[in-house]
Write a protein that holds these residues in place. Structure first.
Motif, PDB file in Angstrom:
ATOM      1  N   ASP A 214     -10.162   3.361   4.576  1.00 40.51           N
ATOM      2  CA  ASP A 214     -10.111   2.976   5.882  1.00 40.51           C
ATOM      3  C   ASP A 214      -9.790   1.340   5.615  1.00 40.51           C
ATOM      4  O   ASP A 214     -10.573   0.508   5.438  1.00 40.51           O
ATOM      5  N   LEU A 215      -8.489   0.890   6.221  1.00 36.23           N
ATOM      6  CA  LEU A 215      -8.002  -0.422   6.124  1.00 36.23           C
ATOM      7  C   LEU A 215      -7.629  -0.845   7.713  1.00 36.23           C
ATOM      8  O   LEU A 215      -6.532  -0.369   8.051  1.00 36.23           O
ATOM      9  N   PRO A 216      -8.518  -1.426   7.975  1.00 35.06           N
ATOM     10  CA  PRO A 216      -8.123  -1.773   9.504  1.00 35.06           C
ATOM     11  C   PRO A 216      -6.987  -3.088   9.822  1.00 35.06           C
ATOM     12  O   PRO A 216      -6.501  -3.589   8.742  1.00 35.06           O
ATOM     13  N   ALA A 217      -6.470  -2.750  11.013  1.00 30.91           N
ATOM     14  CA  ALA A 217      -5.580  -3.933  11.424  1.00 30.91           C
ATOM     15  C   ALA A 217      -6.092  -5.055  11.393  1.00 30.91           C
ATOM     16  O   ALA A 217      -7.297  -5.442  11.726  1.00 30.91           O
ATOM     17  N   PRO A 218      -5.268  -6.377  10.940  1.00 30.87           N
ATOM     18  CA  PRO A 218      -4.008  -6.132  10.599  1.00 30.87           C
ATOM     19  C   PRO A 218      -4.006  -6.038   9.143  1.00 30.87           C
ATOM     20  O   PRO A 218      -4.603  -6.631   8.262  1.00 30.87           O
ATOM     21  N   LEU A 219      -2.992  -5.360   8.644  1.00 35.62           N
ATOM     22  CA  LEU A 219      -2.747  -4.745   7.366  1.00 35.62           C
ATOM     23  C   LEU A 219      -2.253  -5.951   6.500  1.00 35.62           C
ATOM     24  O   LEU A 219      -1.302  -6.749   7.105  1.00 35.62           O
ATOM     25  N   GLY A 220      -2.510  -6.021   5.118  1.00 33.98           N
ATOM     26  CA  GLY A 220      -1.762  -7.089   4.360  1.00 33.98           C
ATOM     27  C   GLY A 220      -0.343  -6.475   3.964  1.00 33.98           C
ATOM     28  O   GLY A 220       0.037  -5.404   4.434  1.00 33.98           O
ATOM     29  N   GLU A 221       0.339  -7.482   3.147  1.00 41.61           N
ATOM     30  CA  GLU A 221       1.683  -7.226   2.867  1.00 41.61           C
ATOM     31  C   GLU A 221       1.847  -5.796   2.039  1.00 41.61           C
ATOM     32  O   GLU A 221       2.753  -4.973   2.527  1.00 41.61           O
ATOM     33  N   GLN A 222       0.936  -5.424   1.271  1.00 42.77           N
ATOM     34  CA  GLN A 222       1.079  -4.311   0.493  1.00 42.77           C
ATOM     35  C   GLN A 222       0.976  -3.164   1.570  1.00 42.77           C
ATOM     36  O   GLN A 222       1.789  -2.086   1.305  1.00 42.77           O
ATOM     37  N   GLY A 223       0.161  -3.104   2.272  1.00 43.22           N
ATOM     38  CA  GLY A 223       0.008  -1.903   3.185  1.00 43.22           C
ATOM     39  C   GLY A 223       0.817  -1.693   4.093  1.00 43.22           C
ATOM     40  O   GLY A 223       1.279  -0.789   4.397  1.00 43.22           O
ATOM     41  N   ARG A 224       1.651  -2.730   4.486  1.00 44.76           N
ATOM     42  CA  ARG A 224       2.716  -2.876   5.594  1.00 44.76           C
ATOM     43  C   ARG A 224       3.939  -2.161   4.598  1.00 44.76           C
ATOM     44  O   ARG A 224       4.614  -1.123   5.135  1.00 44.76           O
ATOM     45  N   ALA A 225       4.197  -2.634   3.474  1.00 45.98           N
ATOM     46  CA  ALA A 225       5.216  -1.981   2.689  1.00 45.98           C
ATOM     47  C   ALA A 225       4.823  -0.841   2.079  1.00 45.98           C
ATOM     48  O   ALA A 225       6.072   0.118   2.413  1.00 45.98           O
ATOM     49  N   PHE A 226       3.901  -0.200   2.136  1.00 44.64           N
ATOM     50  CA  PHE A 226       3.490   0.953   2.024  1.00 44.64           C
ATOM     51  C   PHE A 226       3.828   2.051   3.157  1.00 44.64           C
ATOM     52  O   PHE A 226       4.553   2.979   2.881  1.00 44.64           O
ATOM     53  N   LEU A 227       3.461   1.592   4.234  1.00 42.53           N
ATOM     54  CA  LEU A 227       3.793   2.371   5.511  1.00 42.53           C
ATOM     55  C   LEU A 227       5.061   2.347   5.667  1.00 42.53           C
ATOM     56  O   LEU A 227       5.860   3.456   6.032  1.00 42.53           O
ATOM     57  N   HIS A 228       6.084   1.332   5.343  1.00 48.82           N
ATOM     58  CA  HIS A 228       7.506   1.129   5.594  1.00 48.82           C
ATOM     59  C   HIS A 228       8.092   2.285   4.698  1.00 48.82           C
ATOM     60  O   HIS A 228       8.903   3.117   4.945  1.00 48.82           O
ATOM     61  N   GLY A 229       7.769   2.348   3.606  1.00 46.70           N
ATOM     62  CA  GLY A 229       8.121   3.349   2.436  1.00 46.70           C
ATOM     63  C   GLY A 229       7.681   4.832   2.930  1.00 46.70           C
ATOM     64  O   GLY A 229       8.509   5.780   2.894  1.00 46.70           O
ATOM     65  N   HIS A 230       6.408   4.938   3.439  1.00 48.28           N
ATOM     66  CA  HIS A 230       6.085   6.340   4.041  1.00 48.28           C
ATOM     67  C   HIS A 230       7.059   6.679   5.037  1.00 48.28           C
ATOM     68  O   HIS A 230       7.404   7.884   5.036  1.00 48.28           O
ATOM     69  N   LEU A 231       7.401   5.856   5.989  1.00 47.78           N
ATOM     70  CA  LEU A 231       8.150   6.241   7.065  1.00 47.78           C
ATOM     71  C   LEU A 231       9.467   6.423   6.740  1.00 47.78           C
ATOM     72  O   LEU A 231      10.148   7.391   7.194  1.00 47.78           O
ATOM     73  N   THR A 232      10.016   5.729   5.607  1.00 49.00           N
ATOM     74  CA  THR A 232      11.303   5.796   5.137  1.00 49.00           C
ATOM     75  C   THR A 232      11.383   7.347   4.543  1.00 49.00           C
ATOM     76  O   THR A 232      12.491   8.133   4.640  1.00 49.00           O
ATOM     77  N   ARG A 233      10.566   7.623   3.764  1.00 44.84           N
ATOM     78  CA  ARG A 233      10.507   8.710   2.947  1.00 44.84           C
ATOM     79  C   ARG A 233      10.433  10.206   4.033  1.00 44.84           C
ATOM     80  O   ARG A 233      11.131  11.229   4.036  1.00 44.84           O
TER      81      ARG A 233
END
Length: 291
Positions: A214-233
């Motif tokens: 459970d990582l609530p908003a707002p996410l840190g940079e690492q979390g945002r980068a992970f989600l960007h990679g997740h959506l890209t994949r």
């Protein structure tokens, strides 16, 4: 991809440490854990967690991608665990075939066998569980992370496009997963009742537990980068089947989310979060022999 996998694993470290502690508890203080196999280890994040949690054990990262095993060794070196982490290059499921002087694919025996989201990529899931159970020492524990809930990371209405995008992405993934499973070599249909499957593999004291990230908003940079990679994949993986689940409006919205410059993009949104629940199914072989 390798860096993305390792970064994603690092985000989950609190949950992974809790999982290792729970497995240590299930094995009991009297169990002398000397060898652990991490099947489908990827870059070795969980491998190193096990090496930290089981201080007297050799932990073996088992994977079919040499580059990921190299990352596992490098990670162990950085964490001061190099002397207790080993790697085995094994293609799955071929490497799980029974036989060899040490059982499944010659992997050797172990007190704990762990596999996270690897078995569902093998055509014969029951056969894979049978092979993994076959390398356990008496009283050993097999733990497979194959259940849980879809990861959530966006509100239902994100202010662009049609509300409910995440639910439609889930549907697109389910459709892709069905096709992927059907095309696997040796694909065998089975009711994915994991406790029943573990029992058919000859295991006893079958159980399960769920770990929450459970990582609530707002996410840190690492979390945002992970989600960007997740959506890209997701966009790349689902490219051929996505049009069957998502309309043009959804595809446009996905493009905005992936735009690094867009204020509505996943890298800049203040409402992005990360919530996931992973269920681990466990079972023991035979009776404890170390009492």
């Amino acid at each position: 991809m390798a860096a993305q996998l390792e970064s994603g694993g690092e985000l989950q470290l609190p949950a992974l440490h809790r999982t290792a502690a729970r497995l240590r508890e299930l094995l009991g203080p009297e169990r002398d854990v000397r060898r652990i196999l991490d099947i489908g280890s990827g870059p070795g994040v969980m491998t190193c967690v096990f090496a930290e949690a089981f201080a007297d054990a050799e932990v073996v990262a088992v994977d079919g991608t040499p580059g990921l095993l190299d990352r596992a060794l490098a990670r162990a070196e950085r964490l001061g665990l190099a002397g207790r982490v080993a790697v085995r290059h094994v293609r799955l499921p071929e490497g799980l075939d029974a036989g060899g002087e040490h059982g499944a694919g010659g992997l050797g025996t172990a007190d704990l066998v762990w596999s996270s989201r690897a078995v569902h990529h093998l055509g014969d899931q029951q056969g894979a569980l049978d092979a993994l159970a076959g390398v356990l020492r008496p009283g050993g524990l097999l733990a497979v992370a194959e259940g849980g809930l879809p990861m959530r990371f966006l509100p239902r209405d994100i202010g662009i496009g049609r509300p409910g995008l995440q639910a439609r992405l889930d549907a697109a993934q389910e459709h892709w997963f069905e096709i992927m499973r059907a095309e696997l070599p040796g694909a065998t249909a089975v009711v994915e009742d994991w406790p029943a499957m573990l029992k058919r593999a000859g295991l006893t004291r079958v159980g399960a537990f769920t770990s929450l990230l459970d990582l609530p908003a707002p996410l840190g940079e690492q979390g945002r980068a992970f989600l960007h990679g997740h959506l890209t994949r997701l966009r790349e993986t689902l490219r051929e089947t996505m049009s069957e689940s998502l309309d043009e409006d959804d595809l446009t919205t996905l493009g905005v989310l992936l735009d690094p410059e867009a204020p509505e993009g996943i890298l800049r949104r203040p409402d992005a979060f990360l919530l996931s629940a992973t269920t681990v199914f466990t079972g023991f072989t035979g009776e404890r022999s170390s009492r």
